[in-house]
Design a protein around this motif. Structure first.
Motif, PDB file in Angstrom:
ATOM      1  N   THR A  10     -59.893   6.377 -44.179  1.00 18.48           N
ATOM      2  CA  THR A  10     -60.364   6.784 -45.502  1.00 18.48           C
ATOM      3  C   THR A  10     -60.996   8.159 -45.399  1.00 18.48           C
ATOM      4  OG1 THR A  10     -60.777   4.486 -46.162  1.00 18.48           O
ATOM      5  CG2 THR A  10     -61.896   6.207 -47.426  1.00 18.48           C
ATOM      6  N   ARG A  12     -62.872  11.032 -47.935  1.00 18.56           N
ATOM      7  CA  ARG A  12     -63.452  11.194 -49.267  1.00 18.56           C
ATOM      8  C   ARG A  12     -63.769  12.648 -49.550  1.00 18.56           C
ATOM      9  NH1 ARG A  12     -65.574   6.383 -47.346  1.00 18.56           N
ATOM     10  NH2 ARG A  12     -65.305   4.579 -48.736  1.00 18.56           N
ATOM     11  N   VAL A  18     -59.679  10.434 -51.116  1.00 13.20           N
ATOM     12  CA  VAL A  18     -58.414  11.157 -51.173  1.00 13.20           C
ATOM     13  C   VAL A  18     -57.359  10.406 -50.366  1.00 13.20           C
ATOM     14  CG1 VAL A  18     -57.302  13.375 -50.725  1.00 13.20           C
ATOM     15  CG2 VAL A  18     -59.696  13.304 -51.413  1.00 13.20           C
ATOM     16  N   VAL A  19     -57.802   9.763 -49.298  1.00 13.27           N
ATOM     17  CA  VAL A  19     -56.987   8.811 -48.540  1.00 13.27           C
ATOM     18  C   VAL A  19     -57.770   7.511 -48.543  1.00 13.27           C
ATOM     19  CG1 VAL A  19     -56.014   8.221 -46.290  1.00 13.27           C
ATOM     20  CG2 VAL A  19     -55.918  10.586 -47.111  1.00 13.27           C
ATOM     21  N   ASP A  20     -57.126   6.425 -48.944  1.00 12.01           N
ATOM     22  CA  ASP A  20     -57.860   5.200 -49.261  1.00 12.01           C
ATOM     23  C   ASP A  20     -57.389   4.036 -48.387  1.00 12.01           C
ATOM     24  OD1 ASP A  20     -59.375   3.264 -50.451  1.00 12.01           O
ATOM     25  OD2 ASP A  20     -58.566   3.510 -52.459  1.00 12.01           O
ATOM     26  N   GLY A  41     -52.070  12.835 -50.746  1.00 10.47           N
ATOM     27  CA  GLY A  41     -52.925  12.640 -49.579  1.00 10.47           C
ATOM     28  C   GLY A  41     -52.230  12.795 -48.247  1.00 10.47           C
ATOM     29  N   THR A  44     -54.011  15.436 -45.965  1.00  9.19           N
ATOM     30  CA  THR A  44     -55.343  14.927 -45.663  1.00  9.19           C
ATOM     31  C   THR A  44     -55.272  13.773 -44.679  1.00  9.19           C
ATOM     32  OG1 THR A  44     -56.098  15.599 -47.858  1.00  9.19           O
ATOM     33  CG2 THR A  44     -57.454  14.014 -46.686  1.00  9.19           C
ATOM     34  N   LEU A  45     -54.285  12.896 -44.831  1.00  4.26           N
ATOM     35  CA  LEU A  45     -54.136  11.783 -43.903  1.00  4.26           C
ATOM     36  C   LEU A  45     -53.910  12.299 -42.485  1.00  4.26           C
ATOM     37  CD1 LEU A  45     -52.290   8.461 -44.322  1.00  4.26           C
ATOM     38  CD2 LEU A  45     -51.727   9.896 -42.363  1.00  4.26           C
ATOM     39  N   LYS A 205     -51.681   8.620 -54.770  1.00  2.00           N
ATOM     40  CA  LYS A 205     -53.122   8.655 -55.048  1.00  2.00           C
ATOM     41  C   LYS A 205     -53.939   8.176 -53.842  1.00  2.00           C
ATOM     42  CE  LYS A 205     -52.506   7.944 -60.024  1.00  2.00           C
ATOM     43  NZ  LYS A 205     -51.037   7.806 -60.019  1.00  2.00           N
ATOM     44  N   GLY A 206     -53.483   8.567 -52.649  1.00  2.00           N
ATOM     45  CA  GLY A 206     -54.218   8.273 -51.431  1.00  2.00           C
ATOM     46  C   GLY A 206     -53.964   6.910 -50.831  1.00  2.00           C
TER      47      GLY A 206
END
Length: 249
Positions: A10, A12, A18-20, A41, A44-45, A205-206
């Motif tokens: 995750t 944030r 942003v990655v969930d 994402g 970011t991931l 959406k992440g």
């Protein structure tokens, strides 16, 4: 043994994930394509998995000391700008830094192999900053290849390349997988992803919304719900083809 394992990753921005809570593994022999619309994402991931940005959850890479991490994974970011006035060969040689500065026969073989893989032998003595944008992108891919890490993580590696270079790069990734290395790469071209990746992971959406074989991940339902595409899926001798018919409201 997995080349990368993520559990509940995750990232944030403020209170917004942003990655969930993404679970993901990449094994030797796989080319895993990371798909999703802009802002899903993907970058970011990968950055969170590498420990380049703060993240919660578990990443088998982020837990490693920096040099061990560099030996375990080669990172090719989206940014293709080369700011150093080095020769192409010297820039590709930077990929060997995690292994030391010895200039060993193994180092020289890795550098020459990377130059050959990206068809850069005739550019070896040229200044990298004098090359075109597409040529510079190939130099940076070669630098990552010279690292000879078990895992290559590449963020939009074929952006800015001509069609032949795009296909050659993805075929190279397939060869890495046949050599029992692992590749995790983000892509926007769905047809190239379907043809050249052994597995696809779809983010929206992440969140991870699909993970599996290309024909399963790129279903008509997923294309509609994630990409807002009305598309037909066509099976050909060359593999799955996505034929967009329009954009859904």
């Amino acid at each position: 043994m997995s080349a990368l394992t993520l559990r509940g990753l995750t990232v944030r921005r403020g209170a917004c994930p942003v990655v969930d809570a993404v679970d993901l593994s990449v094994a030797p022999g796989e080319v895993v394509g990371l798909l999703g619309p802009n802002g899903a994402g993907k970058t970011t991931l990968m950055r969170g998995a590498l420990g380049l940005i703060a993240a919660d959850g578990v990443s088998s890479l982020a837990a490693l000391p920096p040099r061990a991490r560099a030996r375990a994974a080669a990172w090719l970011p989206q940014n293709r700008e080369i700011a150093w006035g080095l020769s192409v060969a010297d820039l590709v040689a930077l990929g060997r830094l995690p292994h030391g500065r010895g200039g060993t026969p193994a180092d020289r073989a890795a550098i020459q192999g990377a130059l050959a893989a990206m068809r850069l032998e005739t550019f070896a003595s040229r200044r990298a900053t004098a090359l075109s944008g597409g040529e510079q992108a190939r130099v940076l891919i070669a630098r990552a290849l010279a690292q000879e890490a078990p895992l290559l993580m590449a963020d939009e590696p074929i952006a800015g390349l001509d069609p032949a270079a795009q296909i050659a790069t993805l075929e190279l990734f397939a060869q890495l997988a046949r050599d029992r290395r692992a590749v995790l790469t983000s892509l926007h071209d769905l047809n190239l992803a379907a043809r050249h990746c052994t597995r696809l992971v779809l983010l929206d959406k992440g969140r991870k919304v699909a993970d599996g074989a290309p024909r399963d991940v790129l279903s008509k339902t997923n294309l509609a719900s994630v990409f807002r595409l009305d598309a037909a899926l066509i099976e050909t001798d060359a593999g799955l083809v996505i034929d967009p018919r329009g954009v859904l409201a």
